[in-house]
Design a protein around this motif. Structure first.
Motif, mmCIF file in Angstrom:
data_model
loop_
_atom_site.group_PDB
_atom_site.id
_atom_site.type_symbol
_atom_site.label_atom_id
_atom_site.label_comp_id
_atom_site.label_asym_id
_atom_site.label_seq_id
_atom_site.Cartn_x
_atom_site.Cartn_y
_atom_site.Cartn_z
ATOM 1 N N ILE A 80 0.859 -1.180 0.000
ATOM 2 C CA ILE A 80 0.000 0.000 0.000
ATOM 3 C C ILE A 80 0.890 1.223 0.000
ATOM 4 O O ILE A 80 1.852 1.318 0.766
ATOM 5 C CB ILE A 80 -0.927 0.011 1.229
ATOM 6 N N GLU A 81 0.541 2.193 -0.866
ATOM 7 C CA GLU A 81 1.365 3.391 -1.003
ATOM 8 C C GLU A 81 0.450 4.604 -1.163
ATOM 9 O O GLU A 81 -0.583 4.533 -1.822
ATOM 10 C CB GLU A 81 2.255 3.240 -2.236
ATOM 11 N N VAL A 82 0.860 5.711 -0.547
ATOM 12 C CA VAL A 82 0.139 6.977 -0.699
ATOM 13 C C VAL A 82 0.999 7.864 -1.579
ATOM 14 O O VAL A 82 2.139 8.174 -1.252
ATOM 15 C CB VAL A 82 -0.117 7.652 0.665
ATOM 16 N N ARG A 83 0.448 8.235 -2.732
ATOM 17 C CA ARG A 83 1.148 9.118 -3.668
ATOM 18 C C ARG A 83 0.270 10.319 -3.953
ATOM 19 O O ARG A 83 -0.943 10.268 -3.816
ATOM 20 C CB ARG A 83 1.396 8.414 -5.006
ATOM 21 N N GLY A 84 0.906 11.379 -4.407
ATOM 22 C CA GLY A 84 0.125 12.545 -4.746
ATOM 23 C C GLY A 84 0.869 13.485 -5.656
ATOM 24 O O GLY A 84 2.086 13.418 -5.790
ATOM 25 N N ASP A 85 0.081 14.339 -6.302
ATOM 26 C CA ASP A 85 0.664 15.440 -7.056
ATOM 27 C C ASP A 85 0.156 16.727 -6.411
ATOM 28 O O ASP A 85 -0.277 16.720 -5.266
ATOM 29 C CB ASP A 85 0.321 15.337 -8.550
ATOM 30 N N ASN A 86 0.158 17.821 -7.126
ATOM 31 C CA ASN A 86 -0.200 19.107 -6.517
ATOM 32 C C ASN A 86 -1.659 19.177 -6.066
ATOM 33 O O ASN A 86 -1.971 19.856 -5.096
ATOM 34 C CB ASN A 86 0.082 20.245 -7.501
ATOM 35 N N THR A 87 -2.555 18.497 -6.770
ATOM 36 C CA THR A 87 -3.982 18.670 -6.465
ATOM 37 C C THR A 87 -4.658 17.400 -5.953
ATOM 38 O O THR A 87 -5.685 17.490 -5.298
ATOM 39 C CB THR A 87 -4.746 19.128 -7.721
ATOM 40 N N LYS A 88 -4.105 16.247 -6.245
ATOM 41 C CA LYS A 88 -4.795 15.006 -5.903
ATOM 42 C C LYS A 88 -3.878 14.089 -5.110
ATOM 43 O O LYS A 88 -2.671 14.083 -5.282
ATOM 44 C CB LYS A 88 -5.242 14.273 -7.176
ATOM 45 N N THR A 89 -4.501 13.318 -4.243
ATOM 46 C CA THR A 89 -3.778 12.296 -3.494
ATOM 47 C C THR A 89 -4.393 10.947 -3.824
ATOM 48 O O THR A 89 -5.606 10.810 -3.887
ATOM 49 C CB THR A 89 -3.887 12.560 -1.978
ATOM 50 N N PHE A 90 -3.548 9.947 -4.028
ATOM 51 C CA PHE A 90 -4.008 8.614 -4.405
ATOM 52 C C PHE A 90 -3.521 7.585 -3.399
ATOM 53 O O PHE A 90 -2.406 7.688 -2.877
ATOM 54 C CB PHE A 90 -3.471 8.217 -5.790
ATOM 55 N N LEU A 91 -4.359 6.617 -3.135
ATOM 56 C CA LEU A 91 -3.979 5.455 -2.349
ATOM 57 C C LEU A 91 -3.881 4.291 -3.325
ATOM 58 O O LEU A 91 -4.852 3.946 -3.985
ATOM 59 C CB LEU A 91 -5.030 5.165 -1.272
ATOM 60 N N ILE A 92 -2.689 3.708 -3.442
ATOM 61 C CA ILE A 92 -2.443 2.657 -4.426
ATOM 62 C C ILE A 92 -2.210 1.352 -3.675
ATOM 63 O O ILE A 92 -1.350 1.272 -2.794
ATOM 64 C CB ILE A 92 -1.241 3.004 -5.308
ATOM 65 N N VAL A 93 -3.008 0.341 -4.033
ATOM 66 C CA VAL A 93 -2.907 -0.983 -3.421
ATOM 67 C C VAL A 93 -2.469 -1.959 -4.499
ATOM 68 O O VAL A 93 -3.118 -2.096 -5.527
ATOM 69 C CB VAL A 93 -4.259 -1.417 -2.812
ATOM 70 N N LEU A 94 -1.351 -2.649 -4.264
ATOM 71 C CA LEU A 94 -0.808 -3.609 -5.225
ATOM 72 C C LEU A 94 -0.819 -5.001 -4.607
ATOM 73 O O LEU A 94 -0.241 -5.216 -3.540
ATOM 74 C CB LEU A 94 0.621 -3.228 -5.615
#
Length: 110
Positions: A80-94
């Motif tokens: 599980i990883e939390v990534r983001g750019d300037n406007t959005k945050t994503f939770l990525i599950v692999l």
């Protein structure tokens, strides 16, 4: 004429007890198979429910700034990883075993 002789040959029948024993054996095989399938499906559902609950917990922590972007962890069989750019945050599950990646946007999580 030869066909009539083939179809008119007598076959030995089986007794009632033999039929009952065979029926019970067949039913036991099907009952054991159905219990096994049920157990496998229940375990997979429980595993998926655990992941969903953990993702909801991490979503809460991200929304309320308890954890930040760049956070990574291994939970059971998932990375599980939390990534983001300037406007959005994503939770990525692999999924480690299948390689399937699920990406969830956390901007409007609550």
């Amino acid at each position: 004429m030869a066909l009539l002789k083939i179809f008119q040959t007598k076959l030995n029948g089986s007794s009632l007890i033999e039929n009952l024993v065979a029926s019970v054996i067949i039913m036991l095989v099907f009952v054991i198979a159905s219990f096994s399938i049920n157990n496998v499906l229940r375990n997979q559902t429980n595993s998926s429910a655990k992941l969903d609950n953990h993702v909801k917990e991490l979503t809460y922590l991200v929304v309320y700034d308890k954890i930040s972007e760049g956070y990574t962890e291994t939970y059971i069989n998932w990375n599980i990883e939390v990534r983001g750019d300037n406007t959005k945050t994503f939770l990525i599950v692999l999924d480690k075993h299948t390689g399937i990646e699920k990406k969830e946007e956390l901007l409007n999580a609550f």
